[in-house]
Design an enzyme around this catalytic site. Structure first.
Site, short mmCIF file in Angstrom:
data_model
loop_
_atom_site.label_atom_id
_atom_site.label_comp_id
_atom_site.label_asym_id
_atom_site.label_seq_id
_atom_site.Cartn_x
_atom_site.Cartn_y
_atom_site.Cartn_z
N GLY A 111 -4.24 10.38 -9.95
CA GLY A 111 -3.14 9.79 -9.18
C GLY A 111 -3.10 8.30 -9.43
O GLY A 111 -3.70 7.78 -10.39
N SER B 234 -2.59 18.66 -16.68
CA SER B 234 -1.50 17.94 -17.37
C SER B 234 -1.43 16.47 -16.95
O SER B 234 -1.11 15.61 -17.77
CB SER B 234 -0.16 18.64 -17.12
OG SER B 234 0.08 18.69 -15.73
N TYR C 21 -13.16 5.61 2.04
CA TYR C 21 -14.26 5.17 2.90
C TYR C 21 -13.99 5.63 4.33
O TYR C 21 -12.87 6.00 4.68
CB TYR C 21 -14.42 3.64 2.86
CG TYR C 21 -13.25 2.92 3.49
CD1 TYR C 21 -12.13 2.58 2.73
CD2 TYR C 21 -13.24 2.63 4.86
CE1 TYR C 21 -11.05 1.96 3.31
CE2 TYR C 21 -12.14 2.00 5.44
CZ TYR C 21 -11.05 1.68 4.66
OH TYR C 21 -9.97 1.09 5.24
N ASP D 204 -6.39 -3.65 -7.60
CA ASP D 204 -7.23 -2.50 -7.23
C ASP D 204 -8.34 -2.25 -8.24
O ASP D 204 -9.50 -2.06 -7.88
CB ASP D 204 -6.37 -1.24 -7.09
CG ASP D 204 -5.48 -1.28 -5.85
OD1 ASP D 204 -5.89 -1.89 -4.85
OD2 ASP D 204 -4.39 -0.69 -5.89
N LYS E 276 3.64 1.19 -3.84
CA LYS E 276 3.14 0.45 -5.00
C LYS E 276 4.04 0.58 -6.24
O LYS E 276 4.17 -0.36 -7.02
CB LYS E 276 1.71 0.89 -5.35
CG LYS E 276 0.70 0.47 -4.29
CD LYS E 276 -0.72 0.84 -4.67
CE LYS E 276 -1.67 0.50 -3.54
NZ LYS E 276 -3.07 0.73 -3.88
N THR F 162 0.84 -1.19 0.00
CA THR F 162 0.00 0.00 0.00
C THR F 162 0.88 1.24 0.00
O THR F 162 2.11 1.16 -0.17
CB THR F 162 -1.03 -0.07 1.16
OG1 THR F 162 -1.93 1.02 1.02
CG2 THR F 162 -0.39 -0.04 2.54
N ASN G 42 0.06 -3.98 -6.27
CA ASN G 42 -0.47 -4.06 -4.89
C ASN G 42 -0.44 -5.49 -4.35
O ASN G 42 -0.75 -5.71 -3.19
CB ASN G 42 -1.88 -3.48 -4.80
CG ASN G 42 -2.95 -4.47 -5.24
OD1 ASN G 42 -2.69 -5.35 -6.07
ND2 ASN G 42 -4.14 -4.35 -4.69
N ALA H 66 -4.49 5.83 -7.81
CA ALA H 66 -5.78 5.15 -7.66
C ALA H 66 -6.57 5.21 -8.95
O ALA H 66 -7.19 4.23 -9.38
CB ALA H 66 -6.57 5.77 -6.51
#
Ligand code: ATR
Length: 271
Positions: free
Chosen positions: A128, A154, A214, A102, A65, A61, A86, A130
């Site tokens: 990013g 960008s 979350y 993910d 990563k 995490t 991950n 994620a």
């Protein structure tokens, strides 16, 4: 006993040891899963120590990563597309393999929530790690067009350019006006109690507002979507569980049921 671990910095907040212990009980797997705090510049050494002491596989995490991606000798197509790993494991030849669960975790959770991704137009907020990890699996699930909107234009442009014409990059203030039945917040804004500043008009046709973050309470983004009349909101707890279940399946060859573990985690979060 087979050993697994999650590596991060910080790591104290990680739910992964609880989740994987529950999966192991449920699937009757004799294994142990711990949390390892690796030094910010010492992930590779931590991993090697773990394997030397019998470690079989691991999760990775924040902030490791990309380092795990560099370390892996064999990368899955998903990991290559995400540019991040991950899930780590050793194959039968003893090579270190890196995967990324993910994005498939997100897709599994969206299916659980009743979303039909085939032919769907998706607005994905944030550019990013994620967000990048989610794009390939969303396209594989049949998404027709994915608008990737980021505060820093960008970054959205660079990521969009690494995919085909189904992915369009833009800033938060110049999102194409069209119907977005699914809007996913992949920014980290929820961690600081804020939300990406997009105009409410983009929510007009939204059926589900999904936040990858979350917590005990609905995130600011979810609360805002509800106020704007979006019928369904969800946070990233289901994604967390589904990415863990996919990693568990890679290691152990059995797929756990996430529902009972989700119920336990919700109770924990509510305390
Ligand atoms: P992660 O690995 O969780 O994706 P990251 O790589 O640090 O984390 O990326 C964070 C993302 O959230 C970025 O897209 C960031 O936007 P910028 O690229 O403009 O920095 C976005 N982000 C964070 N806070 C935000 C906020 N309050 N409003 C909009 N976007 C935000």
């Amino acid at each position: 006993m087979d050993r697994y671990a999650v590596f991060g910095n910080p790591i104290g907040q990680s739910k992964s040891p609880f989740i994987h212990s529950q999966f192991a009980l449920q699937c009757k797997q004799l294994m142990q899963y711990e949390a390892i705090l690796a030094p910010a510049d010492g992930f590779a050494d931590s991993w090697r120590d773990f394997v030397a002491s019998g470690g079989k596989g691991g999760n990775v995490t924040v902030p490791f990563k990309e380092q795990a991606y560099q370390l892996a000798e064999v990368l899955s197509a998903r990991a290559q597309q995400a540019g991040a790993v991950n899930t780590l494991y050793l194959n039968t030849a003893g090579q270190l393999c890196g995967d990324n669960t993910d994005g498939i975790g997100l897709v599994a959770d969206l299916k659980r929530l009743g979303v039909s991704l085939a032919g769907c137009t998706v607005l994905l907020l944030g550019a990013g790690g994620a967000s990048r990890g989610a794009i390939g699996p969303l396209l594989d699930a049949g998404v027709r067009q994915l608008v990737l909107a980021n505060r820093t234009f960008s970054k959205a442009q660079t990521i969009a350019a690494s995919f085909d014409s189904r992915v369009v990059g833009c800033g938060l203030t110049d999102i194409p006006q069209q119907a977005y039945p699914l809007i996913i917040n992949a920014t980290s804004s929820g961690l600081t109690g804020s939300r990406p500043e997009i105009a409410a008009t983009y929510l007009k046709d939204c059926q589900l507002a999904y936040d990858m973050v979350y917590g005990a309470q609905p995130t600011t983004f979810m609360q805002w979507a509800k106020q704007q009349g979006v019928p369904q909101q969800a946070d990233g707890l289901g994604m967390l569980l589904a990415q863990a279940a996919a990693a568990f399946t890679i290691w152990r060859g059995v797929t756990p049921d996430i529902e009972p573990v989700m119920a336990l985690l919700k109770k924990q979060l509510a305390v």
